[in-house]
Design a protein around this motif. Sequence first.
Motif, PDB file in Angstrom:
ATOM      1  N   GLN A  61      -7.823  18.846 -10.199  1.00  0.00           N
ATOM      2  CA  GLN A  61      -7.758  20.217 -10.703  1.00  0.00           C
ATOM      3  C   GLN A  61      -7.945  21.232  -9.586  1.00  0.00           C
ATOM      4  OE1 GLN A  61     -10.759  19.900 -13.740  1.00  0.00           O
ATOM      5  NE2 GLN A  61      -9.283  19.316 -15.322  1.00  0.00           N
ATOM      6  N   ALA A  62      -8.768  20.890  -8.603  1.00  0.00           N
ATOM      7  CA  ALA A  62      -8.937  21.781  -7.456  1.00  0.00           C
ATOM      8  C   ALA A  62      -7.653  21.929  -6.653  1.00  0.00           C
ATOM      9  CB  ALA A  62     -10.064  21.259  -6.557  1.00  0.00           C
ATOM     10  N   MET A  63      -6.780  20.933  -6.738  1.00  0.00           N
ATOM     11  CA  MET A  63      -5.487  20.978  -6.060  1.00  0.00           C
ATOM     12  C   MET A  63      -4.404  21.622  -6.929  1.00  0.00           C
ATOM     13  SD  MET A  63      -5.899  19.872  -3.056  1.00  0.00           S
ATOM     14  CE  MET A  63      -4.153  19.890  -2.649  1.00  0.00           C
ATOM     15  N   GLY A  64      -4.791  22.159  -8.083  1.00  0.00           N
ATOM     16  CA  GLY A  64      -3.841  22.832  -8.947  1.00  0.00           C
ATOM     17  C   GLY A  64      -3.063  21.924  -9.871  1.00  0.00           C
ATOM     18  N   MET A  65      -3.483  20.670  -9.985  1.00  0.00           N
ATOM     19  CA  MET A  65      -2.816  19.722 -10.879  1.00  0.00           C
ATOM     20  C   MET A  65      -3.627  19.557 -12.160  1.00  0.00           C
ATOM     21  SD  MET A  65      -1.575  16.677  -8.276  1.00  0.00           S
ATOM     22  CE  MET A  65      -3.232  16.376  -7.604  1.00  0.00           C
ATOM     23  N   ALA A  66      -2.950  19.234 -13.239  1.00  0.00           N
ATOM     24  CA  ALA A  66      -3.655  18.796 -14.433  1.00  0.00           C
ATOM     25  C   ALA A  66      -4.153  17.378 -14.197  1.00  0.00           C
ATOM     26  CB  ALA A  66      -2.740  18.841 -15.654  1.00  0.00           C
ATOM     27  N   ALA A  67      -5.283  17.048 -14.812  1.00  0.00           N
ATOM     28  CA  ALA A  67      -5.893  15.735 -14.597  1.00  0.00           C
ATOM     29  C   ALA A  67      -6.128  15.057 -15.932  1.00  0.00           C
ATOM     30  CB  ALA A  67      -7.214  15.876 -13.843  1.00  0.00           C
ATOM     31  N   LEU A  68      -5.343  14.004 -16.184  1.00  0.00           N
ATOM     32  CA  LEU A  68      -5.524  13.173 -17.364  1.00  0.00           C
ATOM     33  C   LEU A  68      -6.218  11.885 -16.945  1.00  0.00           C
ATOM     34  CD1 LEU A  68      -1.890  13.551 -18.785  1.00  0.00           C
ATOM     35  CD2 LEU A  68      -3.886  14.985 -19.277  1.00  0.00           C
ATOM     36  N   VAL A  69      -6.782  11.187 -17.913  1.00  0.00           N
ATOM     37  CA  VAL A  69      -7.414   9.897 -17.643  1.00  0.00           C
ATOM     38  C   VAL A  69      -6.911   8.892 -18.665  1.00  0.00           C
ATOM     39  CG1 VAL A  69      -9.563   8.604 -17.396  1.00  0.00           C
ATOM     40  CG2 VAL A  69      -9.500  11.042 -16.782  1.00  0.00           C
ATOM     41  N   ARG A  70      -6.463   7.728 -18.181  1.00  0.00           N
ATOM     42  CA  ARG A  70      -6.169   6.632 -19.097  1.00  0.00           C
ATOM     43  C   ARG A  70      -7.457   5.851 -19.309  1.00  0.00           C
ATOM     44  NH1 ARG A  70      -1.199   2.450 -18.665  1.00  0.00           N
ATOM     45  NH2 ARG A  70      -2.051   1.979 -16.589  1.00  0.00           N
ATOM     46  N   MET A  71      -7.882   5.800 -20.574  1.00  0.00           N
ATOM     47  CA  MET A  71      -9.118   5.110 -20.910  1.00  0.00           C
ATOM     48  C   MET A  71      -9.001   3.612 -20.644  1.00  0.00           C
ATOM     49  SD  MET A  71      -9.705   7.229 -24.437  1.00  0.00           S
ATOM     50  CE  MET A  71     -10.623   5.889 -25.172  1.00  0.00           C
ATOM     51  N   PRO A  72     -10.122   2.932 -20.398  1.00  0.00           N
ATOM     52  CA  PRO A  72     -10.057   1.497 -20.110  1.00  0.00           C
ATOM     53  C   PRO A  72      -9.713   0.651 -21.326  1.00  0.00           C
ATOM     54  CG  PRO A  72     -12.337   2.253 -20.153  1.00  0.00           C
ATOM     55  CD  PRO A  72     -11.474   3.476 -20.213  1.00  0.00           C
ATOM     56  N   ASP A  73      -9.965   1.175 -22.524  1.00  0.00           N
ATOM     57  CA  ASP A  73      -9.758   0.392 -23.746  1.00  0.00           C
ATOM     58  C   ASP A  73      -9.786   1.340 -24.933  1.00  0.00           C
ATOM     59  OD1 ASP A  73     -12.542   0.954 -24.295  1.00  0.00           O
ATOM     60  OD2 ASP A  73     -13.053  -0.708 -22.968  1.00  0.00           O
ATOM     61  N   GLN A  74      -9.862   0.769 -26.124  1.00  0.00           N
ATOM     62  CA  GLN A  74      -9.894   1.564 -27.353  1.00  0.00           C
ATOM     63  C   GLN A  74     -11.303   1.678 -27.945  1.00  0.00           C
ATOM     64  OE1 GLN A  74      -7.142  -0.378 -30.000  1.00  0.00           O
ATOM     65  NE2 GLN A  74      -5.506  -0.389 -28.486  1.00  0.00           N
ATOM     66  N   LEU A  75     -12.320   1.255 -27.199  1.00  0.00           N
ATOM     67  CA  LEU A  75     -13.675   1.293 -27.724  1.00  0.00           C
ATOM     68  C   LEU A  75     -14.204   2.719 -27.846  1.00  0.00           C
ATOM     69  CD1 LEU A  75     -15.236  -1.764 -25.835  1.00  0.00           C
ATOM     70  CD2 LEU A  75     -14.281  -1.672 -28.148  1.00  0.00           C
ATOM     71  N   GLY A  76     -13.755   3.580 -26.953  1.00  0.00           N
ATOM     72  CA  GLY A  76     -14.086   5.000 -27.072  1.00  0.00           C
ATOM     73  C   GLY A  76     -15.366   5.445 -26.414  1.00  0.00           C
ATOM     74  N   SER A  77     -16.059   4.554 -25.705  1.00  0.00           N
ATOM     75  CA  SER A  77     -17.337   4.944 -25.103  1.00  0.00           C
ATOM     76  C   SER A  77     -17.168   5.961 -23.974  1.00  0.00           C
ATOM     77  CB  SER A  77     -18.071   3.703 -24.578  1.00  0.00           C
ATOM     78  OG  SER A  77     -17.308   3.047 -23.583  1.00  0.00           O
ATOM     79  N   THR A  78     -15.966   6.045 -23.415  1.00  0.00           N
ATOM     80  CA  THR A  78     -15.742   6.984 -22.312  1.00  0.00           C
ATOM     81  C   THR A  78     -15.229   8.346 -22.782  1.00  0.00           C
ATOM     82  OG1 THR A  78     -13.498   6.104 -22.013  1.00  0.00           O
ATOM     83  CG2 THR A  78     -15.254   5.149 -20.647  1.00  0.00           C
ATOM     84  N   ILE A  79     -14.948   8.505 -24.077  1.00  0.00           N
ATOM     85  CA  ILE A  79     -14.333   9.748 -24.555  1.00  0.00           C
ATOM     86  C   ILE A  79     -15.207  10.962 -24.263  1.00  0.00           C
ATOM     87  CG2 ILE A  79     -13.668  11.038 -26.617  1.00  0.00           C
ATOM     88  CD1 ILE A  79     -12.620   8.441 -27.807  1.00  0.00           C
ATOM     89  N   GLN A  80     -16.443  10.936 -24.745  1.00  0.00           N
ATOM     90  CA  GLN A  80     -17.310  12.099 -24.587  1.00  0.00           C
ATOM     91  C   GLN A  80     -17.566  12.446 -23.125  1.00  0.00           C
ATOM     92  OE1 GLN A  80     -18.861  13.786 -27.560  1.00  0.00           O
ATOM     93  NE2 GLN A  80     -18.968  15.387 -26.013  1.00  0.00           N
ATOM     94  N   PRO A  81     -17.964  11.484 -22.270  1.00  0.00           N
ATOM     95  CA  PRO A  81     -18.227  11.860 -20.873  1.00  0.00           C
ATOM     96  C   PRO A  81     -16.990  12.323 -20.120  1.00  0.00           C
ATOM     97  CG  PRO A  81     -18.461   9.484 -21.177  1.00  0.00           C
ATOM     98  CD  PRO A  81     -18.375  10.080 -22.534  1.00  0.00           C
ATOM     99  N   LEU A  82     -15.808  11.780 -20.430  1.00  0.00           N
ATOM    100  CA  LEU A  82     -14.603  12.222 -19.731  1.00  0.00           C
ATOM    101  C   LEU A  82     -14.194  13.624 -20.161  1.00  0.00           C
ATOM    102  CD1 LEU A  82     -12.485   8.948 -19.729  1.00  0.00           C
ATOM    103  CD2 LEU A  82     -13.505  10.069 -17.730  1.00  0.00           C
ATOM    104  N   LEU A  83     -14.289  13.912 -21.455  1.00  0.00           N
ATOM    105  CA  LEU A  83     -13.957  15.263 -21.913  1.00  0.00           C
ATOM    106  C   LEU A  83     -15.021  16.259 -21.477  1.00  0.00           C
ATOM    107  CD1 LEU A  83     -12.459  14.612 -25.468  1.00  0.00           C
ATOM    108  CD2 LEU A  83     -11.270  14.933 -23.281  1.00  0.00           C
ATOM    109  N   ASP A  84     -16.293  15.855 -21.511  1.00  0.00           N
ATOM    110  CA  ASP A  84     -17.342  16.724 -20.978  1.00  0.00           C
ATOM    111  C   ASP A  84     -17.134  16.975 -19.492  1.00  0.00           C
ATOM    112  OD1 ASP A  84     -18.661  17.078 -23.361  1.00  0.00           O
ATOM    113  OD2 ASP A  84     -20.256  15.633 -22.946  1.00  0.00           O
TER     114      ASP A  84
END
Length: 251
Positions: A61-84
């Motif tokens: 984002q500092a380089m002016g790009m959008a930053a998406l993340v592909r989650m490691p799985d469908q368990l969802g444990s990374t959703i909150q910390p990645l969006l936060d």
Amino acid sequence: MQNLVERVQAEGRGLLGTWVKIPSFETVQLIGHAGFDFVVIDMEHAPHSLDRANELVFCAQAMGMAALVRMPDQLGSTIQPLLDGGADGLLVPRVTSTNVADAISRRMVFAPKGERGLGTTSRAGRWGLAPMEDYLKRGDEQVLRMIQLEDWASVERAAEFAALPHVNGLFIGHGDLFLSSGKPASDPAVRELTAAMLAATKEAGIASGVAVGSPEEARSHLEQGFSLVMLSNDTTLFGQAVAEAAAAARA
């Protein structure tokens, strides 16, 4: 701030990105300097820790790009910390069920519409400095919630996934589609299936995504109207450049 769907609509063109598999700030910066619109930090097929994924989001984002993340799985444990952590969106890999897609996308939307918890003191909330309405609007309206369809039966049901209330993007995974069907992306049947998925996203007014291996394929899919086109990945792009330089020097 516009989300990626709004950017595509406003600019009248698809956006060009690549996968980030190398856990390096320098390579992300080089991708930004090269002119890519976005990156997808890959936690499924690369050894990124949660901490490093969030740092790479900030770097992109500092380089002016959008930053998406592909989650490691469908368990969802990374959703909150990645969006936060301020990610512009999440990709959920290998989804075959509309029930799973509905449940996991609900976790990316704030209650009461969804199940995401409030975290205004995170980076997404500017560490508590963002107005509450801005924080909530970004979370609910400006974050990409993209479902990856990677087997034949699921892609055939693209319209059903596109109709889910909290899904705002579909991504066709030609690699795993090849594993399950034996048909490469160039096969006429796969092209027809891809076109049908693209049509379903356009009908629903949501984003469409695809990954390709060459600039020629990237141009073709951009011309077809895909919202997000992933060209190769950082390891391949840098690896090929190094190999070609060495071969040319020795020749």
